[in-house]
Design an enzyme around this catalytic site. Structure first.
Site, PDB file in Angstrom:
ATOM      1  N   GLY A 162       0.839  -1.213   0.000  1.00 29.30           N
ATOM      2  CA  GLY A 162       0.000   0.000   0.000  1.00 29.30           C
ATOM      3  C   GLY A 162       0.864   1.249   0.000  1.00 29.30           C
ATOM      4  N   GLU A 218      -6.900  -3.456 -27.325  1.00 27.54           N
ATOM      5  CA  GLU A 218      -6.357  -4.542 -26.503  1.00 27.54           C
ATOM      6  C   GLU A 218      -5.092  -5.143 -27.137  1.00 27.54           C
ATOM      7  OE1 GLU A 218      -5.819  -7.400 -23.485  1.00 27.54           O
ATOM      8  OE2 GLU A 218      -6.619  -5.372 -23.614  1.00 27.54           O
ATOM      9  N   LYS A 231      -1.417  -5.239 -25.366  1.00 25.05           N
ATOM     10  CA  LYS A 231      -0.653  -6.475 -25.148  1.00 25.05           C
ATOM     11  C   LYS A 231       0.778  -6.315 -25.662  1.00 25.05           C
ATOM     12  CE  LYS A 231      -2.536  -8.041 -22.549  1.00 25.05           C
ATOM     13  NZ  LYS A 231      -3.778  -7.587 -22.079  1.00 25.05           N
ATOM     14  N   GLU A 260       2.721  -3.798 -23.379  1.00 22.82           N
ATOM     15  CA  GLU A 260       3.058  -4.144 -21.991  1.00 22.82           C
ATOM     16  C   GLU A 260       4.037  -5.312 -21.874  1.00 22.82           C
ATOM     17  OE1 GLU A 260      -0.096  -5.360 -19.370  1.00 22.82           O
ATOM     18  OE2 GLU A 260      -1.325  -6.019 -21.044  1.00 22.82           O
TER      19      GLU A 260
HETATM   20  C1  AGP Z   1      -3.608  -5.976 -18.508  1.00 21.99           C
HETATM   21  O1  AGP Z   1      -2.854  -6.896 -19.172  1.00 21.99           O
HETATM   22  C2  AGP Z   1      -2.969  -5.402 -17.343  1.00 21.99           C
HETATM   23  N1  AGP Z   1      -2.529  -6.372 -16.446  1.00 21.99           N
HETATM   24  C3  AGP Z   1      -3.783  -4.312 -16.656  1.00 21.99           C
HETATM   25  O2  AGP Z   1      -4.103  -3.351 -17.624  1.00 21.99           O
HETATM   26  C4  AGP Z   1      -5.087  -4.789 -16.003  1.00 21.99           C
HETATM   27  O3  AGP Z   1      -6.020  -5.136 -16.967  1.00 21.99           O
HETATM   28  C5  AGP Z   1      -5.639  -3.652 -15.147  1.00 21.99           C
HETATM   29  O4  AGP Z   1      -4.696  -3.350 -14.152  1.00 21.99           O
HETATM   30  C6  AGP Z   1      -6.984  -4.013 -14.522  1.00 21.99           C
HETATM   31  O5  AGP Z   1      -6.830  -5.067 -13.637  1.00 21.99           O
HETATM   32  P1  AGP Z   1      -8.154  -5.738 -13.019  1.00 21.99           P
HETATM   33  O6  AGP Z   1      -8.913  -6.380 -14.132  1.00 21.99           O
HETATM   34  O7  AGP Z   1      -7.616  -6.736 -12.033  1.00 21.99           O
HETATM   35  O8  AGP Z   1      -8.930  -4.649 -12.341  1.00 21.99           O
END
Ligand code: AGP
Length: 609
Positions: free
Chosen positions: A101, A482, A486, A489
């Site tokens: 956190g 999307e 991909k 990232e």
């Molecule tokens: C996607 O590949 C990423 N890991 C990231 O964008 C992810 O989708 C986003 O952090 C949302 O996560 P969540 O679905 O657990 O809320």
């Protein structure tokens, strides 16, 4: 973000903590550390970087103990280093803390504690917690923790131990997740259930403002005022095998190949091909309420936001009511207007994304109906929304979301048909035909996944490019976004997703021999429009790869390379068009030697703002 773990029991504490941290590493991998208590001494070992470095350090110079805590870090305050790695100690070195956190008021607390003579060793916000507990310690660790956390502003899930009270770990949370594992004479605290699965499936999820004290003989729960709490244990159905790679090189590749079964599992038991009915009474929002819904607002982040966009097209087409899709991090600070007859859908695979959770809490004040679409059972968002529709994708370990995206689309397709039925927008015959088309999707996905050689060769051919443009229209515009996400990232290549029709309003200026275009062109209502967008690119000598139906003879004349997919109901094309884009990104990243499962600077569940 970070991952915390604690263990008391008879097993080798160092290996339990190490194994647990490996299962949490997708939450952050900037540094790692453990602290174990050996008699009246705490032995701490911390490293910069991955758990594998911590494991190596412990093999070279082992430490022993009877119980302990561990941490894997996604740095927010203080750069990744051994000094800033957790666990953090107080001045005496007899107390340590691990934390997930952000402590927003740590600087002012640090200043005051400095004036009181506390000596700080790190740049982190977390170290403040150790010194605060030290300040308030007077023979009861949980009482000292209770006092200390009242001074903290921000988000925290912490685990604390002190040699002054041997055989005890105290944990507390406000915001990020914390779950207690109840084993046979062994007890755990963890940021999520994955590390617990190989030890126990009996767990208790901590709510905000709750404290747990675990000892060798059990776990006791309290609120922040010290009042004792009776907590219900939950049984987790996920098996330990589900968090293993099962022979795949990467979790991401395994999860890509799990998608047909994940879609089947998410549809399973929720649609009748006899009656043509969608069976979603489980969501916990009554058909009466859903019948009166006038507008849907979908809130999410990242890939879940892209699934939300696909949901928008599905609901508008099938239910004919307006749908807005919002970035949670923006929406939560907007002066949004909501009506009682609005339905807010929060999509989050982890169910712990801080922005999405905060947005849900903000909208609940205006009392619309709220539905969570989550993959992790009993996660915060699924617990706090009025209703919940679980995707059945199993644990997703690869940081880049793949199978949970397909599961979210399956859940949204089901929900759209369910709402359309309740609102009598489609009749039984139409509904049956959609359900039959939906049921055929997993098999068509398998056909694509059985032909990856072509995509591997293609990825090799394009792995040295530094820019890509992704184009899609109508329900495949979100898939262009999307696909670009991909590639960005996991391969760190710059990529932009755009609506095909928007290209000539600017991005077409980017087109040259160094900027290939990946276009999504299934035969649907915008097919012809997409073809003309592609010829605009060809006119500027752009190179085009197109995902198109295998029986499309026209497209070959318009583009350089066709990536064939089986034909399917236009509303369900995203299930198929997504797969080649995931694989293209995966193979390119793999060829470039990137850390596919744990890309730089990312974490699986973003539990801080
Ligand atoms: C996607 O590949 C990423 N890991 C990231 O964008 C992810 O989708 C986003 O952090 C949302 O996560 P969540 O679905 O657990 O809320």
């Amino acid at each position: 973000m970070c991952g915390i773990i604690g263990y008391i029991g008879s097993k080798n504490v160092v290996s339990v903590l190490l194994d647990g941290l490996k299962k949490l590493e997708y939450r952050g991998y900037d540094s790692a550390g453990i602290a174990v208590v050996n008699g009246n001494r705490i032995q701490v070992r911390r490293v910069k970087g991955k758990i594998s470095s911590l494991e190596k350090s412990l093999q070279e110079k082992p430490i022993r103990g009877s119980y302990g805590v561990g941490h894997t870090r996604w740095a927010t305050h203080g750069r990744p280093s051994e000094d800033n790695a957790h666990p953090h100690r107080d001045c005496t070195g007899t107390l340590v803390v691990v934390h997930n956190g952000i402590i927003e008021n740590y600087l002012s607390l640090k200043e005051k504690l400095n004036k009181e003579g506390h000596r700080f060793r790190t740049e982190t916000d977390t170290e403040v917690i150790a010194h605060l507990i030290e300040k308030y310690y007077n023979s009861s660790l949980e009482k000292a923790v209770q006092k200390a956390i009242k001074r903290l502003e921000g988000a925290f899930a912490i685990a604390v131990l002190s040699t002054k009270e041997s055989g005890k770990i105290v944990a507390a949370k406000v915001g990020p997740p914390a779950v207690v594992g109840l084993g046979k004479k062994e007890f755990f605290i963890s940021s999520d259930i994955n590390p617990l699965l190989s030890h126990t499936q009996k767990v208790v999820f901590l709510e905000d403002k709750e404290i747990v004290v675990i000892k060798g003989d059990g776990a006791k729960f309290f609120d922040f005022e010290g009042k004792s709490l009776e907590k219900k244990a939950d049984h987790i159905s996920w098996s330990p095998l589900m968090v293993e790679k099962r022979g795949f090189k990467h979790f991401m590749l395994k999860e890509i190949f799990e998608q047909p079964q994940v879609v089947r599992d998410t549809l399973n038991g929720r649609m009748s091909l006899d009656s043509g009915k969608v069976l979603l009474d489980e969501i916990g929002i009554s058909p009466q309420i859903l019948k009166n819904i006038k507008k849907v607002i979908i809130i999410a982040c990242g890939t879940s936001y892209h699934a939300g966009l696909v949901g928008k097209y599905l609901i508008e087409s099938l239910v004919q009511i307006p749908v807005d899709v919002e970035f949670a991090s923006e929406y939560r600070y907007r002066d949004f207007i909501l009506d009682k007859e609005d339905l807010v859908i929060v999509i989050s695979q982890s169910g712990e994304t801080a922005d999405s959770l905060a947005a849900l809490r903000a909208v609940k004040k205006k009392k619309p109906s709220s539905l969570a679409i989550c993959n992790v059972v009993n996660s915060s968002i699924s617990r706090e929304a009025e209703g919940v529709l679980y995707t059945h994708a199993g644990p997703e370990i690869g940081v880049a979301a793949t199978k949970t995206f397909s599961a979210q689309m399956a859940a949204l397709a089901l929900f759209s048909l369910y709402l359309a039925q309740i609102k009598r927008r489609i009749n039984r015959k139409e509904s049956l035909s959609y359900l039959q088309d939906l049921q055929r999707v997993p098999h068509k996905m398998e056909k694509i996944l059985n032909q990856t050689d072509f995509l591997q060769k293609l990825s090799l051919q394009f792995s040295s490019f530094s820019h890509f443009l992704y184009l899609g229209r109508w329900i495949n515009f979100p898939i262009a976004l999307e696909g670009a996400l991909k590639l960005k990232e996991i391969s760190y290549i710059h990529a932009e997703g755009y609506p095909g029709g928007e290209m000539k309003h600017g991005p077409i200026a980017l087109i040259d021999e160094k900027m290939p275009t990946l276009a999504i062109v299934p035969k649907d209502r915008v097919y012809e429009k997409m073809l003309s967008n592609l010829s605009e690119i060809k006119t500027r000598i752009g190179y085009i790869l197109a995902v198109a139906f295998e029986n499309d003879k026209e497209i070959h004349k318009k583009v350089d390379i066709v990536i064939p997919i089986p034909s399917v109901n236009p509303l369900f094309t995203p299930f198929l068009t997504t797969l080649p884009l995931q694989l293209f990104a995966y193979y390119i990243a793999s060829i470039r030697g990137a850390d596919v499962d744990q890309p730089r600077n990312l974490a699986k569940s973003v539990t801080v703002e």
